[in-house]
Motif scaffolding. Sequence first.
Motif, PDB file in Angstrom:
ATOM      1  N   SER A  19      33.937  48.979  51.204  1.00  0.00           N
ATOM      2  CA  SER A  19      33.649  50.019  50.210  1.00  0.00           C
ATOM      3  C   SER A  19      34.920  50.620  49.630  1.00  0.00           C
ATOM      4  O   SER A  19      34.851  51.532  48.810  1.00  0.00           O
ATOM      5  CB  SER A  19      32.816  51.143  50.845  1.00  0.00           C
ATOM      6  N   GLN A  20      36.074  50.108  50.044  1.00  0.00           N
ATOM      7  CA  GLN A  20      37.332  50.674  49.579  1.00  0.00           C
ATOM      8  C   GLN A  20      38.259  49.627  48.963  1.00  0.00           C
ATOM      9  O   GLN A  20      38.754  49.794  47.870  1.00  0.00           O
ATOM     10  CB  GLN A  20      38.064  51.369  50.750  1.00  0.00           C
ATOM     11  N   ARG A  21      38.475  48.533  49.674  1.00  0.00           N
ATOM     12  CA  ARG A  21      39.460  47.548  49.242  1.00  0.00           C
ATOM     13  C   ARG A  21      38.810  46.175  49.112  1.00  0.00           C
ATOM     14  O   ARG A  21      38.031  45.770  49.982  1.00  0.00           O
ATOM     15  CB  ARG A  21      40.622  47.505  50.238  1.00  0.00           C
ATOM     16  N   TYR A  22      39.150  45.465  48.028  1.00  0.00           N
ATOM     17  CA  TYR A  22      38.485  44.204  47.714  1.00  0.00           C
ATOM     18  C   TYR A  22      39.462  43.044  47.549  1.00  0.00           C
ATOM     19  O   TYR A  22      39.077  41.981  47.076  1.00  0.00           O
ATOM     20  CB  TYR A  22      37.667  44.359  46.427  1.00  0.00           C
ATOM     21  N   SER A  23      40.706  43.222  47.911  1.00  0.00           N
ATOM     22  CA  SER A  23      41.725  42.200  47.670  1.00  0.00           C
ATOM     23  C   SER A  23      41.641  41.064  48.691  1.00  0.00           C
ATOM     24  O   SER A  23      41.022  41.191  49.763  1.00  0.00           O
ATOM     25  CB  SER A  23      43.115  42.819  47.716  1.00  0.00           C
ATOM     26  N   ALA A  24      42.323  39.955  48.367  1.00  0.00           N
ATOM     27  CA  ALA A  24      42.407  38.828  49.297  1.00  0.00           C
ATOM     28  C   ALA A  24      43.120  39.243  50.575  1.00  0.00           C
ATOM     29  O   ALA A  24      42.764  38.795  51.676  1.00  0.00           O
ATOM     30  CB  ALA A  24      43.131  37.657  48.629  1.00  0.00           C
ATOM     31  N   LEU A  25      44.119  40.097  50.453  1.00  0.00           N
ATOM     32  CA  LEU A  25      44.840  40.583  51.626  1.00  0.00           C
ATOM     33  C   LEU A  25      43.907  41.353  52.550  1.00  0.00           C
ATOM     34  O   LEU A  25      43.937  41.171  53.785  1.00  0.00           O
ATOM     35  CB  LEU A  25      46.009  41.465  51.199  1.00  0.00           C
ATOM     36  N   SER A  26      43.078  42.205  51.980  1.00  0.00           N
ATOM     37  CA  SER A  26      42.142  42.988  52.798  1.00  0.00           C
ATOM     38  C   SER A  26      41.148  42.078  53.515  1.00  0.00           C
ATOM     39  O   SER A  26      40.834  42.291  54.686  1.00  0.00           O
ATOM     40  CB  SER A  26      41.391  43.988  51.921  1.00  0.00           C
ATOM     41  N   LEU A  27      40.651  41.060  52.808  1.00  0.00           N
ATOM     42  CA  LEU A  27      39.730  40.114  53.443  1.00  0.00           C
ATOM     43  C   LEU A  27      40.409  39.375  54.583  1.00  0.00           C
ATOM     44  O   LEU A  27      39.808  39.175  55.653  1.00  0.00           O
ATOM     45  CB  LEU A  27      39.197  39.123  52.404  1.00  0.00           C
ATOM     46  N   SER A  28      41.672  38.995  54.399  1.00  0.00           N
ATOM     47  CA  SER A  28      42.389  38.269  55.459  1.00  0.00           C
ATOM     48  C   SER A  28      42.570  39.131  56.700  1.00  0.00           C
ATOM     49  O   SER A  28      42.615  38.615  57.816  1.00  0.00           O
ATOM     50  CB  SER A  28      43.750  37.794  54.946  1.00  0.00           C
ATOM     51  N   GLU A  29      42.640  40.437  56.520  1.00  0.00           N
ATOM     52  CA  GLU A  29      42.857  41.344  57.652  1.00  0.00           C
ATOM     53  C   GLU A  29      41.599  41.562  58.479  1.00  0.00           C
ATOM     54  O   GLU A  29      41.687  41.931  59.657  1.00  0.00           O
ATOM     55  CB  GLU A  29      43.370  42.695  57.142  1.00  0.00           C
ATOM     56  N   VAL A  30      40.429  41.326  57.899  1.00  0.00           N
ATOM     57  CA  VAL A  30      39.172  41.613  58.613  1.00  0.00           C
ATOM     58  C   VAL A  30      38.329  40.358  58.837  1.00  0.00           C
ATOM     59  O   VAL A  30      37.248  40.445  59.431  1.00  0.00           O
ATOM     60  CB  VAL A  30      38.332  42.660  57.848  1.00  0.00           C
ATOM     61  N   ALA A  31      38.777  39.211  58.360  1.00  0.00           N
ATOM     62  CA  ALA A  31      38.007  37.975  58.536  1.00  0.00           C
ATOM     63  C   ALA A  31      37.794  37.689  60.020  1.00  0.00           C
ATOM     64  O   ALA A  31      38.650  37.999  60.851  1.00  0.00           O
ATOM     65  CB  ALA A  31      38.733  36.806  57.870  1.00  0.00           C
ATOM     66  N   PRO A  32      36.665  37.092  60.384  1.00  0.00           N
ATOM     67  CA  PRO A  32      36.363  36.828  61.805  1.00  0.00           C
ATOM     68  C   PRO A  32      37.200  35.704  62.399  1.00  0.00           C
ATOM     69  O   PRO A  32      37.079  35.412  63.585  1.00  0.00           O
ATOM     70  CB  PRO A  32      34.882  36.462  61.781  1.00  0.00           C
TER      71      PRO A  32
END
Length: 321
Positions: A19-32
């Motif tokens: 709900s805050q960040r949508y970047s590729a970097l953000s996804l890489s930080e939370v990916a399973p």
Amino acid sequence: MSRSLCSKDLYCTFLRVTSQRYSALSLSEVAPYELSHDSISRWLEEAKCQPKDIWNKAKNHVLESKGIIVADETVLNKGRSQKVELVRWQYSGTEHDIVKGIGMLNFLWVDENANVCPMDVRIWEPKEDGKTKNDQFRELLKLSRGRGVKPMAVVADSWYSSLDNCKYIRDLGWNWVMGLRKNRVINKGERLEKLIIPEEGLGVHLRGYGFITVFRFAAKNGRTDYYGTNIKDPVRVDILSFVRKRWEIEVFHRELKQTCGLEHCQSRTSRAQRNHIVLSVLSWIKSDDVRRTVDFSFYQQQWNTIKNAIAQQMKYELAAT
């Protein structure tokens, strides 16, 4: 790192729960699993997410229910973007001004119970395909007809009520309910706003088209809207129902922007932006499935995702004081 590690399911799930960040970097930080932001960016630029992916999700509901097609455009605000390929100056109904953004035409199916289902989407970029917004509108109408869609009516605002569009819908054998501007010329040179229109509607001759029925709807804020239709012997309550259902596409646009990250893609290439837009719509479809199942709004779903983490952090902060 394999480029295939990112997927449509992973990307759509990320759009739904963040709900805050949508970047590729953000996804890489939370990916399973381990996933670099570069591999996500490459995947987004190389994937081929097509509007037909949206139709494949929608077709069973659309073909098995009675409803209307609602068409409207929204502009993805990209005021701070300098080098995104699809960005161009265009009018935004939200801002009531010319803004830098990406034009997105949506076809929405609204059934008899007001359930909403996105059908298709087009991105306006005349430099790529040479098409106008009205060209894309008629293209989607033709495609819908070829897919076996049988709407009770096609509903849109005055932007799409040109003679060519109304004639095209008539030639498809469909009904239309369209917004008309108050200065539209009807009968023998009369302006629509100068007519006295009774509650049951008024039959008029639309220059270049033929006879239609027009209705006048007055809002509480003093605004007056005019709608025309080619439906034979229309009833005011039915036309009002269609007009009210048109509002569903405004809600759809708001939810896409506020809960599915529609405007937040930072990639510069046309292909990456188009992929992100389609994936945003697919994530909306998944969230809508959850809403129908457990009756949680899009905003409640996002809050449920983060509220436990916020509660834990509050306990930590309060314990430290």
